[in-house]
Enzyme design. Sequence first.
Site, mmCIF file in Angstrom:
data_model
loop_
_atom_site.group_PDB
_atom_site.id
_atom_site.type_symbol
_atom_site.label_atom_id
_atom_site.label_comp_id
_atom_site.label_asym_id
_atom_site.label_seq_id
_atom_site.Cartn_x
_atom_site.Cartn_y
_atom_site.Cartn_z
ATOM 1 N N GLY C 145 -66.134 -4.223 -4.968
ATOM 2 C CA GLY C 145 -64.875 -4.923 -4.784
ATOM 3 C C GLY C 145 -63.745 -3.924 -4.583
ATOM 4 O O GLY C 145 -63.855 -2.746 -4.928
ATOM 5 N N CYS C 146 -62.646 -4.407 -4.011
ATOM 6 C CA CYS C 146 -61.537 -3.496 -3.699
ATOM 7 C C CYS C 146 -60.889 -2.957 -4.968
ATOM 8 O O CYS C 146 -60.664 -1.748 -5.089
ATOM 9 C CB CYS C 146 -60.519 -4.192 -2.791
ATOM 10 S SG CYS C 146 -59.988 -5.812 -3.342
ATOM 11 N N TYR C 147 -60.572 -3.843 -5.907
ATOM 12 C CA TYR C 147 -59.989 -3.349 -7.162
ATOM 13 C C TYR C 147 -60.949 -2.422 -7.906
ATOM 14 O O TYR C 147 -60.533 -1.357 -8.383
ATOM 15 C CB TYR C 147 -59.602 -4.523 -8.066
ATOM 16 C CG TYR C 147 -58.386 -5.305 -7.664
ATOM 17 C CD1 TYR C 147 -57.131 -4.699 -7.574
ATOM 18 C CD2 TYR C 147 -58.458 -6.677 -7.417
ATOM 19 C CE1 TYR C 147 -56.006 -5.440 -7.238
ATOM 20 C CE2 TYR C 147 -57.329 -7.417 -7.084
ATOM 21 C CZ TYR C 147 -56.109 -6.805 -7.005
ATOM 22 O OH TYR C 147 -54.986 -7.539 -6.686
ATOM 23 N N THR C 149 -63.115 -0.463 -6.771
ATOM 24 C CA THR C 149 -63.111 0.841 -6.101
ATOM 25 C C THR C 149 -61.937 1.679 -6.589
ATOM 26 O O THR C 149 -62.094 2.834 -7.014
ATOM 27 C CB THR C 149 -63.026 0.654 -4.572
ATOM 28 O OG1 THR C 149 -64.198 -0.029 -4.128
ATOM 29 C CG2 THR C 149 -62.910 1.992 -3.850
ATOM 30 N N ALA C 150 -60.747 1.098 -6.541
ATOM 31 C CA ALA C 150 -59.546 1.860 -6.916
ATOM 32 C C ALA C 150 -59.573 2.251 -8.392
ATOM 33 O O ALA C 150 -59.210 3.371 -8.763
ATOM 34 C CB ALA C 150 -58.301 1.028 -6.610
#
Lengths: 342, 342, 342, 342
Positions: C145-147, C149-150
């Site tokens: 997921g994008c979050y 990853t960050a």
Amino acid sequence: MAVRAAVAGASGYAGGEVLRLLLAHPEVEIGALTANTNAGQRLGALQPHLQPLADRVLQATTPEVLAGHDVVFLALPHGQSAAVAEQLGPDVLVVDMGADFRLKDAADWERFYGSPHAGTWPYGLPELPGGRAALEGSKRIAVPGCYPTAVSLALAPAYAAGLVEPEAVVVAASGTSGAGKALKPHLLGSEVMGNMTPYGVGGGHRHTPEMIQNLSAAAGERISVSFTPTLAPMPRGILATCSAKAKDGVTGDTVRAAYEKAYGDEPFVRLLPEGQWPATAAVYGSNAVQIQVAYDEAAGRVIVISAIDNLTKGTAGGAVQSMNIALGLDETTGLSTIGVAP
Amino acid sequence: MAVRAAVAGASGYAGGEVLRLLLAHPEVEIGALTANTNAGQRLGALQPHLQPLADRVLQATTPEVLAGHDVVFLALPHGQSAAVAEQLGPDVLVVDMGADFRLKDAADWERFYGSPHAGTWPYGLPELPGGRAALEGSKRIAVPGCYPTAVSLALAPAYAAGLVEPEAVVVAASGTSGAGKALKPHLLGSEVMGNMTPYGVGGGHRHTPEMIQNLSAAAGERISVSFTPTLAPMPRGILATCSAKAKDGVTGDTVRAAYEKAYGDEPFVRLLPEGQWPATAAVYGSNAVQIQVAYDEAAGRVIVISAIDNLTKGTAGGAVQSMNIALGLDETTGLSTIGVAP
Amino acid sequence: MAVRAAVAGASGYAGGEVLRLLLAHPEVEIGALTANTNAGQRLGALQPHLQPLADRVLQATTPEVLAGHDVVFLALPHGQSAAVAEQLGPDVLVVDMGADFRLKDAADWERFYGSPHAGTWPYGLPELPGGRAALEGSKRIAVPGCYPTAVSLALAPAYAAGLVEPEAVVVAASGTSGAGKALKPHLLGSEVMGNMTPYGVGGGHRHTPEMIQNLSAAAGERISVSFTPTLAPMPRGILATCSAKAKDGVTGDTVRAAYEKAYGDEPFVRLLPEGQWPATAAVYGSNAVQIQVAYDEAAGRVIVISAIDNLTKGTAGGAVQSMNIALGLDETTGLSTIGVAP
Amino acid sequence: MAVRAAVAGASGYAGGEVLRLLLAHPEVEIGALTANTNAGQRLGALQPHLQPLADRVLQATTPEVLAGHDVVFLALPHGQSAAVAEQLGPDVLVVDMGADFRLKDAADWERFYGSPHAGTWPYGLPELPGGRAALEGSKRIAVPGCYPTAVSLALAPAYAAGLVEPEAVVVAASGTSGAGKALKPHLLGSEVMGNMTPYGVGGGHRHTPEMIQNLSAAAGERISVSFTPTLAPMPRGILATCSAKAKDGVTGDTVRAAYEKAYGDEPFVRLLPEGQWPATAAVYGSNAVQIQVAYDEAAGRVIVISAIDNLTKGTAGGAVQSMNIALGLDETTGLSTIGVAP
């Protein structure tokens, strides 16, 4: 005694804006709030910026609910206003923020809207020649479209004074609230931020005949308008860049003089000092209209630029201003020329 | 009899916002408007949204110009307020929208601002415990910083009720007007649009000791705050996400009850209904504070989120609210909880 | 010989982004493009920025259409990937940009997604400890997921080095494309511009267990994460502000050293020089990750901030990077650390 | 053998964009990077999106530093390019992204720029009639202005085909990067977000004579242009709405046919399918030009709308495209028509 006002279509942007203004109007008491698919919901869930009304519940748009008010504002889809107005009877002031009663020419209506013409009501743009007289004491008001407000105020003085040729060219940028709350892919935030794009190019936008109607009336002859609307990455505001070929003998001074004369006494329209240009941010949330003029000698054209807030002066503020006139109140009651910036 | 108000620093964002609010204040008459480098200019060229004041000319900030007013709002760079206040004398209400008189601890001041401490004035956040009493009849008001307003209102009830541990974590997003009109490369529109970026990370932001001061007072013990501000691509608004570890026995219900009790009677602070979250757009241009609470059982933390307009409740609205109290006016005079949206 | 790639779900944002990257990938030839409701449309009408593919027509997502490719990227709603992957067979590299195969714990999956767990695939975040080895030669990849990853890239080194306590606090701001092209009122441009607002507060966001899974693996013990996502007025980008209490003896230097060691050789992750902070605009459209660390001595916390493009490194760029590894290509092929700014 | 390129003015937006493109150019090796006030700084501090060049240090713009390159890109303030070019000698390809050598008419130059005319170089807009031939083998290139690129590509085919009258009306919206990194109050993020405002109205914008030069050449007669630029709340992009009165006998079909013929073989210019309109977001970061045409029968005008990225096709992309031609490389090397969206 307070004026009791209902709003039909209170969950949309026009409805929300008229409520924002009516909350600050010293003579108005807010009555019924209605919606269609959103009936039954708390207004606070749909219009979270209207905190004083947060716990009000939206009702269905029925004659019973709308009965018993002095003024009813209609923010409905095209074609629904006539039936509601008829049910309300002739003694209630009905202010239609939709398009149904703006056009005088039935053929224009049918060509652009594809449905039978419902009629014509007094037109709510007091700054046009004869505009106030048409509204005084009226029980029906057709609120102008947002683009026609910006464009008519920009060009009417030039046409009324006979300064320019009858072929106008208009390119206008609008904030996204002008398209309403409709769930369309091109209106998603991801699509509109960082983006400028036109629509309705080539004469197809429904506001075109309304501009032509207003400018032709000011000119006393048929005016053509080449109108290109564009969608700008901002929630509110219209910047209209309008021009027409100057007639012989016109100079920068004659143009400026005509606009000073036209708007010197208007409470909401301001011809800016030379060197200052209209900005949508400066009229954000206000009923003000900023106008500036220029004469391009090399191109032989008069350029007039106007900035309004499409939801305030372009819709709900214009509606309240016209309501004030119709009710015999001071025209500026509850309205201001103070924008929210930066 | 009208309250006569002057604004020193009328060309900046705080000065412009206090003028926007004072124009709508029924008890206030706007007197002198002063500036430094912009003295001599028309206000309309610098604050084009304040149309009623467009033709006013900014004067230099001198004792003579500021004399003869009941209230003087100071929107000056750090370190200049003390001298101006002294010249105005003890009978004029001086409302300082800068930082000079916010901190009680001189060592904190010197560490974060690098200059001698000027003193401490009554603190203009009426919603804090004892906040109103400190302002009644006062002739000096230190308006809180924008972040401390959002964060203190978010966390003070949790600390006052003893619900959370003394180590708070705060991440807040602010619109760019919080940085003022300073001409710095990172504040250019090209840089801020489409961009989120932090600054002052790791305890360095000057608003940190002010938050600690407020929360420690509410808790009755020393609170630590890990504060990370971020710059968001919008002109106005602060969204503060605040959390701390829940003490034993705390539940979602106890948290909610504490906030209902703290803010049930506050005119500007609204604990939102469950399921609705604060949004900066909903408080745009208004003095409203939106708050919502959550208890994350898995992480064992209480999360409180607040939204304000940094220029209104976070600066100029808070200033007017405190002025109202100091002058014995109704606290809400000239202020509203109605945002401009969308 | 070119790698032949199909994209299922080519009309959405993740599908569009993977096509944007594949168009620039020297080893890939773009094969079938499929959609559901948009099947039959020209891609140019839906993804007007992909001019080289403008005349391609979207097909229905069927096994026949997807057959005959070396790689199939899935950008489908939750719950649909398993069936498609099974039909494709074990020899095709299937890269799932959805959530279905990210979580190892079936109970976590069922609690957060409310449906039966489909299984677990090799996880496409090569920068995590052991991340690359898990992907080499694999025929199935679960793109993070994008979050997560960050957040995982921000905090994993601190946990792997044992610098911080097992309770993390994360507040992240995301651009609106993270929510996809779904037609929801709160995603309209009029609603998101000028607005910051949280969602999924208190532990409810589906990306939370994925962060916990990654950070717990790095730490070798169970980590709790208090995660608050916020929606920012920009189309792309995630800024994650992550912190945890420092263990005894930790200093700013030990933190910086741990991150230099973790990311010194990573092609896409850059620990910024001291004094420079991550900015989403700087990674716009690129596969780069910007990271900066701070140690707040007064609050006793380590703060780590990361910036990514949610659609690139956070979705499609991460997918291509993992594809490269799985296929034995150079990991950086077709990807860059060059953002589009301003 | 690689082409060795230097960039003078690498800290500004044009310089940053040409570096972004050159980093992806397979035939170019990036040499010296120079600046004026920013000399001595790391590029990473000024252009954080150019990660591969982050550790390069800017040098002063001197003949010694710029010597030894095959190509030198100049992104300098007006009036400085002539001296630099002379020092570089006749064998180095000098690509001037400033205005100094764009205009043929010295009187036009002096009237609009207020300084002596430096001369005229081959004009870098290959899509104009004869455009490519002028660039082949040239050692000097004058990169067009951003607005003239958008407007000339929009209207030149109509004039070349004799479809419209010689009086053009153009209203264009530009992103803020078009104004560069200059620290001016009206370019602050707080001022530009939510705002549309015009500037240089009435014929005063310096790009006007350049448009007239290009369109007059296409028409074979003197064309007048009424040009109104507006500043839009986005970092990049130009949307140009251009129109002129149709000559007798012109129809929608003749217009479309003229544009299909003009641009059917152009690699970067795309006449969109009917019903689709140019959007700046679709060309974000790319060298593509989107064009659409309409014939407004009621108003008797041909409307042509173009969208470009002002920094790419409008500046640095056009510069690289022209460099490719001058060096005998394939014109599209290192450039693409793939935008970054949403």
